[in-house]
Design an enzyme around this catalytic site. Structure first.
Site, PDB file in Angstrom:
ATOM      1  N   ASP A   1       0.844  -1.198   0.000  1.00 38.20           N
ATOM      2  CA  ASP A   1       0.000   0.000   0.000  1.00 38.20           C
ATOM      3  C   ASP A   1       0.881   1.251   0.000  1.00 38.20           C
ATOM      4  OD1 ASP A   1      -2.145  -1.683   0.231  1.00 38.20           O
ATOM      5  OD2 ASP A   1      -2.312  -1.468   2.409  1.00 38.20           O
TER       6      ASP A   1
HETATM    7  N1  URA Z   1      -1.238  -5.808   4.112  1.00 43.22           N
HETATM    8  C1  URA Z   1      -1.738  -4.547   4.041  1.00 43.22           C
HETATM    9  O1  URA Z   1      -2.775  -4.255   4.610  1.00 43.22           O
HETATM   10  N2  URA Z   1      -1.038  -3.641   3.335  1.00 43.22           N
HETATM   11  C2  URA Z   1       0.133  -3.896   2.697  1.00 43.22           C
HETATM   12  O2  URA Z   1       0.720  -3.012   2.093  1.00 43.22           O
HETATM   13  C3  URA Z   1       0.638  -5.210   2.793  1.00 43.22           C
HETATM   14  C4  URA Z   1      -0.069  -6.146   3.501  1.00 43.22           C
END
Ligand code: URA
Length: 233
Positions: free
Chosen positions: A104
């Site tokens: 993310d």
């Molecule tokens: N889980 C999440 O919620 N975000 C990420 O970036 C990776 C794993």
């Protein structure tokens, strides 16, 4: 065997038309002989190709590890935000690089960037169950209930998660080991316990761990040993 102009352009620094001009100016040699035409066919693994008398150090594929900072999108392009490719050395940008897997925008840590589609497919294939480890900080105290829930398989809207390991480090921080990579998975898993993820960092993928000396925002090519670890996945 491939055309010499294509081989040089594939390395990312020069476009095909720039390479053609360099060939016209006699700047390209194969095994010491000046190349007379862009259409000459060469096996880059067997011949030494030089440009301005410097070895082009041909690589079929490039494998980079990035320590992604917050604020960057794990994509090739994004209209609103910088992407992880903005952190790649400019001379590699002519290659068809992409991130093998997504973090993310507000997640930090290990991202593999490559132009090897097969390797990326292997890392990402759900069938391979490649383990990823994350360091997480949440907004409420961690509980044994969460540990048990993660181990049993948290139920999300898109189905029950595979068993995950939650190891409590202190009241608010933990390490999570996952064998899947669903959209916002860790945030959604903690969401099931009314907890909000405040910090998230990926520290490993399979046997490959983010090196401590790789500064946030920096990327470098994998060593042969690191690539071997990744290929084993
Ligand atoms: N889980 C999440 O919620 N975000 C990420 O970036 C990776 C794993």
């Amino acid at each position: 065997m491939q055309r010499i102009d294509k081989i040089i352009a594939s390395q990312g620094k020069y476009s095909r038309s720039e390479v053609k001009k360099l060939i016209d100016k006699n700047k390209v040699k194969v095994d010491g002989q000046v190349v007379q035409s862009s259409g000459v066919k060469v096996d880059p693994s067997k011949s030494k190709i030089t440009l301005n008398d410097l070895d082009i150090a041909y690589k079929e594929f490039v494998y980079l590890m990035l320590n992604k900072p917050k604020g960057y999108v794990s994509a090739r392009v994004d209209k609103d935000h910088p992407t992880v490719l903005d952190l790649v050395p400019e001379e590699l940008l002519g290659r068809n690089l992409f991130p093998a897997g997504r973090l993310d925008r507000d997640t930090r840590g290990l991202v593999i960037i490559t132009d090897d589609g097969l390797l990326a497919h292997n890392i990402l294939s759900p069938k391979k169950h490649v383990e990823k480890i994350y360091h997480v900080k949440i907004d409420i105290p961690l509980t044994e209930d969460m540990v048990l829930g993660f181990a049993r398989g948290v139920e999300l809207k898109d189905g029950i998660c595979k068993e995950a390991f939650l190891e409590i480090i202190d009241e608010y921080t933990a390490r999570v080991r996952l064998k899947e990579g669903r959209y916002h998975q860790i945030k959604r898993m903690f969401g099931c316990f009314a907890a909000k993820v405040i910090e998230l960092q990926r520290i490993s993928m399979g046997n490959l761990t983010l090196p401590e000396d790789l500064q946030e925002g920096s990327c470098r090519e994998l060593s042969d040993e690191e690539l071997r670890l990744l290929q084993q996945l």
